[in-house]
Write a protein that holds these residues in place. Structure first.
Motif, PDB file in Angstrom:
ATOM      1  N   SER A 173       0.851  -1.185   0.000  1.00 63.80           N
ATOM      2  CA  SER A 173       0.000   0.000   0.000  1.00 63.80           C
ATOM      3  C   SER A 173       0.890   1.239   0.000  1.00 63.80           C
ATOM      4  O   SER A 173       1.910   1.304   0.678  1.00 63.80           O
ATOM      5  N   PHE A 174       0.512   2.214  -0.780  1.00 68.53           N
ATOM      6  CA  PHE A 174       1.321   3.411  -0.944  1.00 68.53           C
ATOM      7  C   PHE A 174       0.426   4.617  -0.742  1.00 68.53           C
ATOM      8  O   PHE A 174      -0.627   4.726  -1.367  1.00 68.53           O
ATOM      9  N   ASN A 175       0.840   5.528   0.110  1.00 69.77           N
ATOM     10  CA  ASN A 175       0.071   6.716   0.411  1.00 69.77           C
ATOM     11  C   ASN A 175       0.928   7.934   0.083  1.00 69.77           C
ATOM     12  O   ASN A 175       1.992   8.128   0.664  1.00 69.77           O
ATOM     13  N   PHE A 176       0.465   8.756  -0.842  1.00 67.62           N
ATOM     14  CA  PHE A 176       1.222   9.945  -1.211  1.00 67.62           C
ATOM     15  C   PHE A 176       1.252  10.980  -0.090  1.00 67.62           C
ATOM     16  O   PHE A 176       2.089  11.871  -0.088  1.00 67.62           O
ATOM     17  N   PHE A 177       0.338  10.880   0.864  1.00 67.40           N
ATOM     18  CA  PHE A 177       0.266  11.854   1.949  1.00 67.40           C
ATOM     19  C   PHE A 177       0.980  11.383   3.210  1.00 67.40           C
ATOM     20  O   PHE A 177       0.712  11.871   4.298  1.00 67.40           O
ATOM     21  N   ASN A 178       1.889  10.435   3.056  1.00 71.36           N
ATOM     22  CA  ASN A 178       2.706   9.978   4.166  1.00 71.36           C
ATOM     23  C   ASN A 178       3.621  11.133   4.584  1.00 71.36           C
ATOM     24  O   ASN A 178       4.343  11.685   3.758  1.00 71.36           O
ATOM     25  N   PRO A 179       3.603  11.526   5.861  1.00 64.31           N
ATOM     26  CA  PRO A 179       4.419  12.676   6.285  1.00 64.31           C
ATOM     27  C   PRO A 179       5.909  12.500   6.014  1.00 64.31           C
ATOM     28  O   PRO A 179       6.588  13.457   5.649  1.00 64.31           O
ATOM     29  N   LEU A 180       6.415  11.289   6.172  1.00 63.17           N
ATOM     30  CA  LEU A 180       7.828  11.059   5.910  1.00 63.17           C
ATOM     31  C   LEU A 180       8.147  11.246   4.429  1.00 63.17           C
ATOM     32  O   LEU A 180       9.137  11.891   4.068  1.00 63.17           O
ATOM     33  N   LEU A 181       7.305  10.722   3.554  1.00 66.64           N
ATOM     34  CA  LEU A 181       7.509  10.868   2.118  1.00 66.64           C
ATOM     35  C   LEU A 181       7.413  12.335   1.706  1.00 66.64           C
ATOM     36  O   LEU A 181       8.248  12.827   0.941  1.00 66.64           O
ATOM     37  N   LEU A 182       6.432  13.038   2.229  1.00 65.27           N
ATOM     38  CA  LEU A 182       6.288  14.450   1.887  1.00 65.27           C
ATOM     39  C   LEU A 182       7.489  15.261   2.348  1.00 65.27           C
ATOM     40  O   LEU A 182       7.970  16.148   1.639  1.00 65.27           O
ATOM     41  N   SER A 183       7.996  14.975   3.539  1.00 57.62           N
ATOM     42  CA  SER A 183       9.138  15.738   4.037  1.00 57.62           C
ATOM     43  C   SER A 183      10.386  15.465   3.204  1.00 57.62           C
ATOM     44  O   SER A 183      11.170  16.377   2.944  1.00 57.62           O
ATOM     45  N   VAL A 184      10.585  14.226   2.760  1.00 55.05           N
ATOM     46  CA  VAL A 184      11.760  13.907   1.939  1.00 55.05           C
ATOM     47  C   VAL A 184      11.636  14.531   0.552  1.00 55.05           C
ATOM     48  O   VAL A 184      12.618  15.019  -0.009  1.00 55.05           O
ATOM     49  N   VAL A 185      10.422  14.560  -0.002  1.00 54.59           N
ATOM     50  CA  VAL A 185      10.225  15.144  -1.324  1.00 54.59           C
ATOM     51  C   VAL A 185      10.361  16.663  -1.271  1.00 54.59           C
ATOM     52  O   VAL A 185      11.014  17.275  -2.118  1.00 54.59           O
ATOM     53  N   MET A 186       9.777  17.278  -0.249  1.00 56.69           N
ATOM     54  CA  MET A 186       9.804  18.734  -0.156  1.00 56.69           C
ATOM     55  C   MET A 186      11.140  19.262   0.372  1.00 56.69           C
ATOM     56  O   MET A 186      11.556  20.368   0.027  1.00 56.69           O
ATOM     57  N   PHE A 187      11.798  18.493   1.222  1.00 58.56           N
ATOM     58  CA  PHE A 187      13.059  18.917   1.828  1.00 58.56           C
ATOM     59  C   PHE A 187      14.093  17.804   1.671  1.00 58.56           C
ATOM     60  O   PHE A 187      14.406  17.086   2.616  1.00 58.56           O
ATOM     61  N   PRO A 188      14.656  17.639   0.489  1.00 58.24           N
ATOM     62  CA  PRO A 188      15.571  16.517   0.250  1.00 58.24           C
ATOM     63  C   PRO A 188      16.835  16.565   1.098  1.00 58.24           C
ATOM     64  O   PRO A 188      17.464  15.539   1.324  1.00 58.24           O
ATOM     65  N   PHE A 189      17.188  17.724   1.614  1.00 62.31           N
ATOM     66  CA  PHE A 189      18.373  17.819   2.456  1.00 62.31           C
ATOM     67  C   PHE A 189      18.173  17.132   3.803  1.00 62.31           C
ATOM     68  O   PHE A 189      19.134  16.906   4.531  1.00 62.31           O
ATOM     69  N   LEU A 190      16.933  16.762   4.143  1.00 67.20           N
ATOM     70  CA  LEU A 190      16.662  16.059   5.402  1.00 67.20           C
ATOM     71  C   LEU A 190      16.943  14.563   5.314  1.00 67.20           C
ATOM     72  O   LEU A 190      16.982  13.890   6.338  1.00 67.20           O
ATOM     73  N   THR A 191      17.139  14.044   4.126  1.00 70.66           N
ATOM     74  CA  THR A 191      17.353  12.607   3.958  1.00 70.66           C
ATOM     75  C   THR A 191      18.539  12.083   4.760  1.00 70.66           C
ATOM     76  O   THR A 191      18.400  11.076   5.460  1.00 70.66           O
ATOM     77  N   PRO A 192      19.715  12.721   4.733  1.00 70.79           N
ATOM     78  CA  PRO A 192      20.824  12.213   5.560  1.00 70.79           C
ATOM     79  C   PRO A 192      20.528  12.268   7.054  1.00 70.79           C
ATOM     80  O   PRO A 192      20.934  11.383   7.803  1.00 70.79           O
ATOM     81  N   VAL A 193      19.797  13.290   7.486  1.00 71.87           N
ATOM     82  CA  VAL A 193      19.446  13.408   8.902  1.00 71.87           C
ATOM     83  C   VAL A 193      18.520  12.272   9.309  1.00 71.87           C
ATOM     84  O   VAL A 193      18.707  11.640  10.357  1.00 71.87           O
ATOM     85  N   LEU A 194      17.527  11.978   8.483  1.00 67.52           N
ATOM     86  CA  LEU A 194      16.595  10.892   8.786  1.00 67.52           C
ATOM     87  C   LEU A 194      17.302   9.542   8.750  1.00 67.52           C
ATOM     88  O   LEU A 194      17.004   8.662   9.559  1.00 67.52           O
ATOM     89  N   ASP A 195      18.229   9.367   7.821  1.00 67.07           N
ATOM     90  CA  ASP A 195      19.011   8.122   7.773  1.00 67.07           C
ATOM     91  C   ASP A 195      19.830   7.953   9.046  1.00 67.07           C
ATOM     92  O   ASP A 195      19.912   6.859   9.602  1.00 67.07           O
ATOM     93  N   LYS A 196      20.435   9.029   9.501  1.00 68.99           N
ATOM     94  CA  LYS A 196      21.244   8.964  10.722  1.00 68.99           C
ATOM     95  C   LYS A 196      20.365   8.635  11.930  1.00 68.99           C
ATOM     96  O   LYS A 196      20.753   7.848  12.791  1.00 68.99           O
ATOM     97  N   MET A 197      19.160   9.224  11.993  1.00 70.00           N
ATOM     98  CA  MET A 197      18.243   8.927  13.096  1.00 70.00           C
ATOM     99  C   MET A 197      17.815   7.472  13.066  1.00 70.00           C
ATOM    100  O   MET A 197      17.728   6.826  14.112  1.00 70.00           O
ATOM    101  N   ASN A 198      17.564   6.935  11.876  1.00 71.33           N
ATOM    102  CA  ASN A 198      17.167   5.536  11.741  1.00 71.33           C
ATOM    103  C   ASN A 198      18.310   4.615  12.171  1.00 71.33           C
ATOM    104  O   ASN A 198      18.093   3.611  12.828  1.00 71.33           O
ATOM    105  N   GLU A 199      19.533   4.971  11.793  1.00 75.56           N
ATOM    106  CA  GLU A 199      20.690   4.170  12.178  1.00 75.56           C
ATOM    107  C   GLU A 199      20.878   4.182  13.696  1.00 75.56           C
ATOM    108  O   GLU A 199      21.140   3.148  14.301  1.00 75.56           O
ATOM    109  N   GLN A 200      20.698   5.326  14.319  1.00 71.18           N
ATOM    110  CA  GLN A 200      20.832   5.423  15.770  1.00 71.18           C
ATOM    111  C   GLN A 200      19.725   4.648  16.471  1.00 71.18           C
ATOM    112  O   GLN A 200      19.953   4.029  17.504  1.00 71.18           O
ATOM    113  N   LYS A 201      18.532   4.678  15.907  1.00 71.04           N
ATOM    114  CA  LYS A 201      17.419   3.944  16.503  1.00 71.04           C
ATOM    115  C   LYS A 201      17.675   2.442  16.440  1.00 71.04           C
ATOM    116  O   LYS A 201      17.413   1.714  17.390  1.00 71.04           O
ATOM    117  N   ARG A 202      18.241   1.954  15.304  1.00 71.96           N
ATOM    118  CA  ARG A 202      18.547   0.532  15.174  1.00 71.96           C
ATOM    119  C   ARG A 202      19.631   0.104  16.148  1.00 71.96           C
ATOM    120  O   ARG A 202      19.629  -1.011  16.641  1.00 71.96           O
TER     121      ARG A 202
END
Length: 75
Positions: A38-67
């Motif tokens: 299932s794919f939702n175009f209004f997913n907040p994470l997807l919207l933030s990555v599309v609108m603010f692509p510079f946040l992608t490394p920050v989100l990756d780092k947060m995901n790595e720290q969470k793991r």
């Protein structure tokens, strides 16, 4: 009809599992596949990555720290 048939073929050939998704749409494997695909175009994470692509490394780092258990998020 073709989606459920192809899911049955893939599940039986890949995992050797007979799920018969046409007769049993509530099978756990069918539910997980539907949830995964299932794919939702209004997913907040997807919207933030599309609108603010510079946040992608920050989100990756947060995901790595969470793991690694470094980042503790309150629920």
């Amino acid at each position: 009809i073709f989606g459920t048939y192809s899911l049955d073929v893939v599940a039986s050939s890949s995992f050797s599992v007979n799920i018969d998704s046409m007769k049993n749409p509530n099978d756990p494997l069918v539910a997980y596949i539907k949830k995964y695909l299932s794919f939702n175009f209004f997913n907040p994470l997807l919207l933030s990555v599309v609108m603010f692509p510079f946040l992608t490394p920050v989100l990756d780092k947060m995901n790595e720290q969470k793991r690694n258990g470094v980042l503790e998020l309150s629920k």
